[in-house]
Design a protein around this motif. Structure first.
Motif: not given
Lengths: 318, 375
Positions: A111-119, A55-57
């Motif tokens: 965590l995978t679904s949550q992070i994918n959705a929120s980040v 995402k950042y690099f």
């Protein structure tokens, strides 16, 4: 023949590194059924790391190698749970292992679904990884037949071979390795000799988590090139089977993993040669397991678990 | 001053009562996990109370605001009964093996094989319900017992660790059955095995009752009766006592004249038979077809559920209820509260995690009491 060796090794080596971790834990006296969950959580942290970097690099070459380190750390940290439960909280080791697996599946899925959705703003249950480069060693790969060992090798295979030598040495020849084996055979005697049983076992479990994390990351790269719940495909249980087959010793376990890897790739190759329809691949998949079971019938007569395996060590008890 | 002890912290007194600790300690574990789960839900910015409320609504323990046709809170509840039945059988299977010092990690494989055999022998036959349903149950028992017995035999005769044998058999069963389903019994639309005849299904569907239509899970009654029998078996009967004895100390029981091999194989056969019952009530009750190449997680969850119930046949009934109800409420909770349904699985994991610490919790409580006693 070449494909059998290449595919077989790229399956057997990650399995083997997970099994080495299992040997560390079990020879110190802690049953480790948690390997499945540990490898999954390790792969999750590695996958998350790659996704965050992406995402950042832009995708560079080095995150690949760093992701294995992160996976090892992630697996090691998650192994703290098993270590705490079994050593500090004196939980039944079998149960603790199963619980760690269940928590790992639930936690990484959430965590995978949550992070994918929120980040990352996308509804997905996986982290994409990049395709690993494969290397061929120039001269060695020209040797007939066994040259295939050096052809199309994943980078993690080299890493696993190096780790295997280091951890074999530690296990066999270092002071820590000796303490570890003593704790698994007779913790009371080890304690009387001045070894801190709790600390030795604690680190053994953490090491098993770190190695399982590396194995899990390797599977995530080689089998699906992403982290998804599919990483929980039973490799951890298979590693346990391999290490019991190998009588809780590193070298015979390598042998067991290789048999397993080659039987697997051999069965696939057989399918391709006979040009059978794809539904037969299920039947081919049973071959490694049937073979292992048959071999066990001949080789387990002398199998002996570490004497204090599964025993909850309590210093104040005699 | 013993008098002041009696008046000590009432909460501590309650949890410290050794007679009731078999029930109070799991309650502490559940309480701790609910607190942890509430914190997670709060971090996600939702209300924990409505979350738990919708979990219970989803599994039919408290009424939802509105229902579809022919449905009410009772049908939801019966659906949960239907789902809990295989879990009770599977947890009993784990518990029986556990008492004999064995670890049956192959429950899922045993479930799959017995479900598959019952499906092709009875499920696809034109037999009437009177014959089909008992036959399904008998096949489930026999097939499960054979697989379990095989694992016990391999352990006794060839010294093959039962965990390894069970894992290998799990995979062999999974892939072999996947092959047969995909080549012979597949439904081209659903990609699963063809649906079984309703005569052979252990769950009656759409039974009209007043203005609702509900399921009736027949196997649930068997599960409860079996749990009570197993309690009696381990508490009062000789073979049950021998099994517990072998589980506690093989050397001592050999000196006492117990035949170790026979007892081990017997325990695995009973465990396998229970797993077989779990299989038929799962694949020919709760479901009516088999998904190829998938091993159900019921057999693995049952290990932890069995622990939560202290491996006690009656305790297992309650722990199966709790875990199944929480898992089933997840979808409804997700749609009502707007958090991911995976949180339900996480709560289940937390409960199991804290209950694995029960030994430690007990020690802490007893230590606290003896400290306050000394004062």
């Amino acid at each position: 023949m070449e494909t059998i060796i290449i595919d077989g090794l790229s399956y057997a080596l990650p399995l083997f590194i997970i099994a080495i971790g299992g040997i560390y834990s079990e020879r110190s006296g802690i049953i480790n059924l948690a390997l499945e969950g540990l490898l999954g959580f390790g792969a999750f942290t590695g996958g998350l790391f790659v996704a965050l970097l992406g995402k950042y690099f832009t995708h560079a070459g080095w995150p690949i190698y760093l992701s294995f380190l992160v996976a090892a750390i992630g697996g090691g940290i998650f192994a703290l749970l098993h270590a705490l439960l079994t050593i500090k909280f004196k939980a039944n080791q079998v149960i603790s292992g199963v619980v760690v697996n269940i928590v790992s599946v639930a936690l990484t899925g959430f965590l995978t679904s949550q992070i994918n959705a929120s980040v990352f703003d996308q509804p997905s249950n996986r982290f994409l990884l990049s395709v690993l480069p494969r290397y061929t060693i120039p001269v060695l790969s020209d040797i007939p037949v066994i040259g295939a060992i050096f052809k199309n090798v994943y980078p993690f295979s080299f890493m696993i071979v190096v780790l295997f030598i280091i951890f074999w040495y530690i296990f066999r020849h270092s002071r820590y390795g000796m303490h570890l084996r003593a704790c698994g055979d007779n913790p009371q005697a080890a304690d009387a000799a001045g070894i801190n049983v709790y600390r030795t076992r604690f680190w053994a479990v953490v090491i098993s988590g770190a190695l399982a994390g590396i194995g899990g990351m390797s599977f995530a790269y080689s089998i699906s090139t992403n982290f998804s719940p599919a990483v929980y495909m039973g490799a951890g249980y298979l590693a346990i089977a391999a290490l019991i087959f190998g009588n809780w010793n590193i070298m015979p376990t390598l042998f067991a993993c290789l048999i397993f890897g080659f039987a697997r790739s051999g069965a696939y190759q057989l399918m391709r040669e006979l040009a059978l329809p794809s539904s037969f691949s299920d039947l081919a998949m049973t071959i490694p397991y049937v073979l292992t079971l048959l071999l066990l019938i001949f080789f387990s007569k002398t199998n002996k678990a570490p004497r204090a395996l599964g025993e909850i060590y309590d210093k104040s008890k005699r | 001053m013993p008098d002041s002890n009696r008046r000590g912290n009432p909460l501590l007194r309650f949890f410290g009562n050794q007679r009731w600790q078999f029930i109070t300690i799991p309650l502490v574990a559940i309480l701790m996990s609910l607190i942890t789960a509430s914190i997670i839900v709060l971090i996600l910015g939702k209300n924990p109370l409505t979350t738990f409320q919708s979990l219970l609504q989803g599994s039919g323990f408290i009424p939802k605001p509105n229902y579809a046709n022919f449905k009410n809170v009772f049908t939801d509840f019966v659906d949960t009964v239907d789902a809990v039945t295989p879990m009770i059988f599977a947890s009993l299977a784990v518990a029986v093996a556990f008492h004999a010092g064995l670890f049956n990690i192959g429950v899922s494989g045993q479930m799959l094989l017995s479900g598959f055999v019952a499906t092709i022998v009875v499920g696809y036959s034109p037999l009437p319900a009177v014959l089909a349903k008992p036959l399904v149950i008998i096949i489930g028992i026999i097939v499960g017992a054979l697989v379990g017995g095989l694992i016990g035999f391999l352990k006794y005769r060839f010294n093959i660790n039962e965990v390894v044998a069970a894992i290998m058999l799990n995979y062999i069963i999974q892939y072999t059955i996947s092959f047969f389903i995909n080549t012979r019994y597949v439904d081209p639309v659903s990609r699963q095995s063809r649906v079984i005849s309703s005569a052979s299904r252990l769950t009656l569907l759409n039974v009209p009752y007043g203005d609702i239509r509900m399921r009736i899970p027949i196997a649930f009654v068997i599960a409860i009766l079996l749990a009570i029998f197993l309690w009696f078996f381990f508490a009062k009967m000789k073979p049950g006592f021998e099994m517990k004895m072998v589980g506690l100390n093989q050397v001592a029981s050999r000196y006492a004249g117990v035949r170790i091999g026979k007892t081990l194989i017997m325990a695995m056969m009973i465990s396998g038979a229970l797993a077989g019952l779990a299989g038929v009530s799962y694949y020919l009750g709760f479901f009516s077809s088999i998904q190829p190449n998938v091993l159900t997680s019921v057999g693995f969850d049952a290990i932890a559920v069995s622990l939560l119930g202290n491996s006690h046949p009656i305790g297992v009934i309650f722990s199966s209820w709790l875990i199944t109800a929480l898992s089933r409420g997840g979808t409804y909770m997700s749609s009502m509260v707007g958090i991911r349904y995976e949180i339900a699985a996480l709560i289940v994991g937390l409960i199991l995690l804290f209950s694995a610490m029960s030994q430690f919790i007990r020690q802490r409580i007893n230590a606290l009491i003896s400290r306050s006693d000394r004062r």
